[in-house]
Design an enzyme around this catalytic site. Structure first.
Site, short mmCIF file in Angstrom:
data_model
loop_
_atom_site.label_atom_id
_atom_site.label_comp_id
_atom_site.label_asym_id
_atom_site.label_seq_id
_atom_site.Cartn_x
_atom_site.Cartn_y
_atom_site.Cartn_z
N ASN A 205 0.87 -1.16 0.00
CA ASN A 205 0.00 0.00 0.00
C ASN A 205 0.91 1.22 0.00
O ASN A 205 1.50 1.56 1.03
CB ASN A 205 -0.88 -0.06 1.26
CG ASN A 205 -1.91 1.05 1.30
OD1 ASN A 205 -1.92 1.93 0.44
ND2 ASN A 205 -2.76 1.00 2.30
N ARG B 108 -2.48 -2.03 -3.57
CA ARG B 108 -3.67 -1.19 -3.48
C ARG B 108 -3.48 -0.02 -4.45
O ARG B 108 -2.47 0.68 -4.42
CB ARG B 108 -3.79 -0.64 -2.08
CG ARG B 108 -4.95 0.28 -2.00
CD ARG B 108 -4.88 1.27 -0.91
NE ARG B 108 -6.23 1.41 -0.39
CZ ARG B 108 -6.53 1.17 0.84
NH1 ARG B 108 -5.63 0.83 1.70
NH2 ARG B 108 -7.77 1.30 1.23
N HIS C 119 -12.70 3.51 -0.78
CA HIS C 119 -12.72 2.59 0.36
C HIS C 119 -13.40 1.26 -0.02
O HIS C 119 -13.88 0.54 0.85
CB HIS C 119 -13.50 3.14 1.57
CG HIS C 119 -12.85 4.30 2.27
ND1 HIS C 119 -13.59 5.33 2.79
CD2 HIS C 119 -11.57 4.57 2.55
CE1 HIS C 119 -12.78 6.20 3.36
NE2 HIS C 119 -11.54 5.76 3.23
N HIS D 102 -17.33 3.14 6.85
CA HIS D 102 -15.88 3.07 7.07
C HIS D 102 -15.45 4.42 7.63
O HIS D 102 -15.47 5.43 6.93
CB HIS D 102 -15.13 2.75 5.77
CG HIS D 102 -13.65 2.74 5.97
ND1 HIS D 102 -12.91 1.57 6.10
CD2 HIS D 102 -12.75 3.74 6.12
CE1 HIS D 102 -11.65 1.88 6.31
NE2 HIS D 102 -11.53 3.19 6.33
N LEU D 103 -15.06 4.44 8.91
CA LEU D 103 -14.75 5.70 9.58
C LEU D 103 -13.32 5.67 10.10
O LEU D 103 -13.04 5.18 11.19
CB LEU D 103 -15.74 5.90 10.75
CG LEU D 103 -17.23 5.73 10.42
CD1 LEU D 103 -18.07 5.78 11.68
CD2 LEU D 103 -17.69 6.78 9.41
N GLY D 104 -12.40 6.14 9.27
CA GLY D 104 -11.00 6.26 9.69
C GLY D 104 -10.61 7.72 9.60
O GLY D 104 -11.39 8.58 10.00
N ARG E 286 -10.73 16.45 6.16
CA ARG E 286 -11.47 16.77 4.93
C ARG E 286 -12.86 17.27 5.27
O ARG E 286 -13.51 16.74 6.17
CB ARG E 286 -11.59 15.52 4.04
CG ARG E 286 -10.31 15.17 3.31
CD ARG E 286 -10.46 13.89 2.52
NE ARG E 286 -9.55 12.88 3.00
CZ ARG E 286 -9.61 11.60 2.67
NH1 ARG E 286 -10.55 11.15 1.87
NH2 ARG E 286 -8.72 10.76 3.16
N ARG F 10 -10.07 10.12 19.07
CA ARG F 10 -9.85 9.75 20.47
C ARG F 10 -9.56 10.99 21.32
O ARG F 10 -10.12 11.17 22.40
CB ARG F 10 -8.68 8.76 20.57
CG ARG F 10 -8.54 8.14 21.92
CD ARG F 10 -7.52 7.03 21.94
NE ARG F 10 -6.85 6.84 20.67
CZ ARG F 10 -6.10 5.80 20.36
NH1 ARG F 10 -5.96 4.83 21.24
NH2 ARG F 10 -5.48 5.70 19.22
N GLY G 262 -10.87 2.97 12.12
CA GLY G 262 -10.38 3.32 13.46
C GLY G 262 -11.47 3.88 14.36
O GLY G 262 -11.57 3.50 15.54
N GLU H 76 -14.55 1.16 14.69
CA GLU H 76 -14.22 -0.01 15.50
C GLU H 76 -14.03 0.34 16.97
O GLU H 76 -14.28 -0.48 17.85
CB GLU H 76 -12.92 -0.67 14.98
CG GLU H 76 -13.11 -1.31 13.61
CD GLU H 76 -11.79 -1.70 12.95
OE1 GLU H 76 -10.80 -1.93 13.67
OE2 GLU H 76 -11.76 -1.76 11.71
N ASN H 77 -13.55 1.57 17.22
CA ASN H 77 -13.12 1.90 18.59
C ASN H 77 -13.98 2.90 19.35
O ASN H 77 -13.90 2.95 20.58
CB ASN H 77 -11.69 2.45 18.56
CG ASN H 77 -10.71 1.41 18.08
OD1 ASN H 77 -10.53 0.38 18.71
ND2 ASN H 77 -10.08 1.67 16.95
N GLU I 235 -8.03 -4.62 5.25
CA GLU I 235 -7.87 -4.35 3.81
C GLU I 235 -6.73 -5.17 3.22
O GLU I 235 -6.79 -5.59 2.07
CB GLU I 235 -7.65 -2.85 3.61
CG GLU I 235 -8.93 -2.07 3.89
CD GLU I 235 -8.73 -0.59 4.07
OE1 GLU I 235 -8.20 -0.18 5.13
OE2 GLU I 235 -9.07 0.18 3.16
P1 ADP Z 1 -6.67 5.51 8.49
O1 ADP Z 1 -7.87 5.97 7.73
O2 ADP Z 1 -5.51 6.45 8.38
O3 ADP Z 1 -6.31 4.04 8.27
P2 ADP Z 1 -7.72 4.62 11.04
O4 ADP Z 1 -8.70 3.70 10.41
O5 ADP Z 1 -6.62 4.05 11.86
O6 ADP Z 1 -7.09 5.65 10.02
O7 ADP Z 1 -8.57 5.61 11.96
C1 ADP Z 1 -8.00 6.69 12.64
C2 ADP Z 1 -9.05 7.33 13.52
O8 ADP Z 1 -9.52 6.34 14.47
C3 ADP Z 1 -8.54 8.51 14.32
O9 ADP Z 1 -9.48 9.56 14.33
C4 ADP Z 1 -8.41 7.92 15.71
O10 ADP Z 1 -8.53 8.88 16.72
C5 ADP Z 1 -9.59 6.97 15.73
N1 ADP Z 1 -9.46 6.04 16.85
C6 ADP Z 1 -8.55 5.07 17.02
N2 ADP Z 1 -8.71 4.48 18.25
C7 ADP Z 1 -9.74 5.13 18.86
C8 ADP Z 1 -10.39 5.01 20.12
N3 ADP Z 1 -10.02 4.10 21.02
N4 ADP Z 1 -11.43 5.82 20.38
C9 ADP Z 1 -11.83 6.75 19.47
N5 ADP Z 1 -11.25 6.92 18.28
C10 ADP Z 1 -10.23 6.13 17.97
#
Ligand code: ADP
Length: 396
Positions: free
Chosen positions: A7, A85, A174, A202-204, A235, A279, A325, A328-329, A379
């Site tokens: 990637n 990718r 995505h 998908h929330l990263g 963004r 976070r 990220g 999931e979290n 991925e």
């Molecule tokens: P990318 O799109 O660069 O692969 P990720 O999928 O790792 O990014 O997502 C990053 C986002 O996930 C950031 O906003 C990060 O703060 C959030 N994140 C990761 N762990 C947690 C957590 N424990 N609680 C809340 N948000 C989190």
């Protein structure tokens, strides 16, 4: 057959050696800040981590280090293919493609659509072709999954010539992640994917929602570029298309500066005045930071609107999937989003939601709710599977 998944970014690449059948990762890592003094390569295998400094090292040098590690582990001869990718495949690619000179040319033709990403992907492909001469290389596109979107979803209401001559349409991104988590969700729900209408979020750092009907994308919140749609880390997501002209007139900013700011200085970062990191925003909200609270509030509001829009695309909704990220979290974002969606039939199970935040994913909806679940995306594994799959189909 093990697949090396690459990637590639403009000054970095992530890699993983994966068994496509099981998803087991034998070696993974990250080469970053390539070309500058602080260049380094991180290698993870068997629970051990090594970091090598490359002092201004190039992409090719970083790749040589990865090869040396594969040799040291006795794994090089087991690499059967390299899966890349590739962010933008335009309208040309609706499936992964074994890389030939024509395919490489077609990826190059898509550079105007993804001027930051596709050149980096091409550099990665070329470096891997040098490093692994004779091995099949496959391009796996972030846009390909969305090529099944119907015209009603992918056309903009703009002059037809823009569409015909310049490819101005919605592509969606995505796709690798949306496809993977839709498949996993079907497995968790114990139902055939072919029968399910799912909304995947998908929330990263980048964020998009997708409407997946019978395993096929029928709409996505991202469009011509990955800037459309939801509020993201840096963004803006959707803004009034009149913004550019207005701002250029009143501020003197150029189109390039405005686009750069919409990509890198907007989103959660701009709204909070603090950070793009969810976070940290949650921690700041808990301390009473006003900007952080506003940023998370708008993020969730626009996400819920995006999910509702995907419900229109599907007609009937069988489930909602959170991934990436944040997905999931962040139990907080999931709870606040579901709280805005009772009219679609979603109701949260708070303790399941809290448990899913501890990393293992799983259902988060109440018994009398439509299913909502957390699925950890993978991925790299999806790219390895797609690579292996297309090679099995392609005579050599
Ligand atoms: P990318 O799109 O660069 O692969 P990720 O999928 O790792 O990014 O997502 C990053 C986002 O996930 C950031 O906003 C990060 O703060 C959030 N994140 C990761 N762990 C947690 C957590 N424990 N609680 C809340 N948000 C989190």
């Amino acid at each position: 057959m093990w697949t090396l998944v690459l990637n590639s970014g403009s000054s970095s690449f992530k890699f993983a050696l994966i068994d496509p059948a099981s998803g087991k990762t034998w070696l993974s890592g990250l080469a970053e800040r390539l070309g500058v003094e602080a260049a380094s390569v991180r290698l993870d295998s068997d629970g051990k981590r090594q970091t090598h400094s490359l002092n201004g090292g190039s992409y090719a040098e970083a790749m040589r280090l990865v090869l040396a590690e594969l040799d040291a582990l006795g794994l090089r001869q087991d690499v059967r293919a390299v899966g890349h990718r590739v962010v933008h495949g335009g309208s040309r690619f609706s499936a992964p493609a074994p890389i030939t000179p024509e395919v490489l040319e077609a990826i190059r033709d898509c550079v105007p659509l993804a001027p930051l990403h596709n050149p980096a992907n091409i550099a990665g492909i070329e470096a891997a072709m040098n490093a692994f001469p004779g091995l099949p290389q496959v391009a796996v596109f972030d846009t390909a999954f969305h090529q099944t979107m119907p015209e009603i979803a992918y056309r903009y209401a703009v002059p037809e010539e823009w569409f015909r001559q310049h490819g101005v349409r919605r592509y969606g991104f995505h796709g690798i992640s949306h496809a993977f988590v839709a498949g996993e969700a079907a497995r968790v729900l114990g139902r055939p994917l072919a029968e399910l209408n799912l909304i995947t979020a998908h929330l990263g750092n980048g964020c998009s929602v997708c409407a997946v009907s019978g395993g096929r994308s029928v709409d996505s919140s991202m469009g011509l570029t990955p800037l459309e749609g939801l509020v993201m880390g840096t963004r803006s997501g959707n803004v009034d298309p009149g913004l550019h002209d207005y701002l250029a007139r009143v501020s003197g900013l150029t189109l390039t500066q405005i686009t750069a700011a919409l990509n890198r200085e907007s989103g959660l970062l701009a709204l909070s005045g603090l950070t793009n990191d969810m976070r940290e925003l949650e921690e700041a909200t808990a301390r009473g930071h006003v900007g952080a609270k506003l940023a998370v509030g708008i993020f969730v509001y626009r996400l819920a609107q995006g999910i509702a829009a995907m419900a229109v695309a599907l007609g009937r909704v069988d489930g909602l999937v959170f991934t990436g990220g944040i997905g999931e979290n962040s139990a907080t974002v999931r709870a606040a989003t579901m709280a805005r969606l009772p009219f679609l039939g979603f109701k949260l199970d708070e303790s399941a939601n809290a448990a899913a935040a501890r990393g293992q994913g799983g259902p988060i909806s109440a018994p009398d709710s439509l299913p909502a679940l957390v699925v950890n995306t993978n991925e790299e594994w999806m790219i390895a599977r797609e690579t292996a799959g297309i090679l099995a189909l392609t005579p050599r």
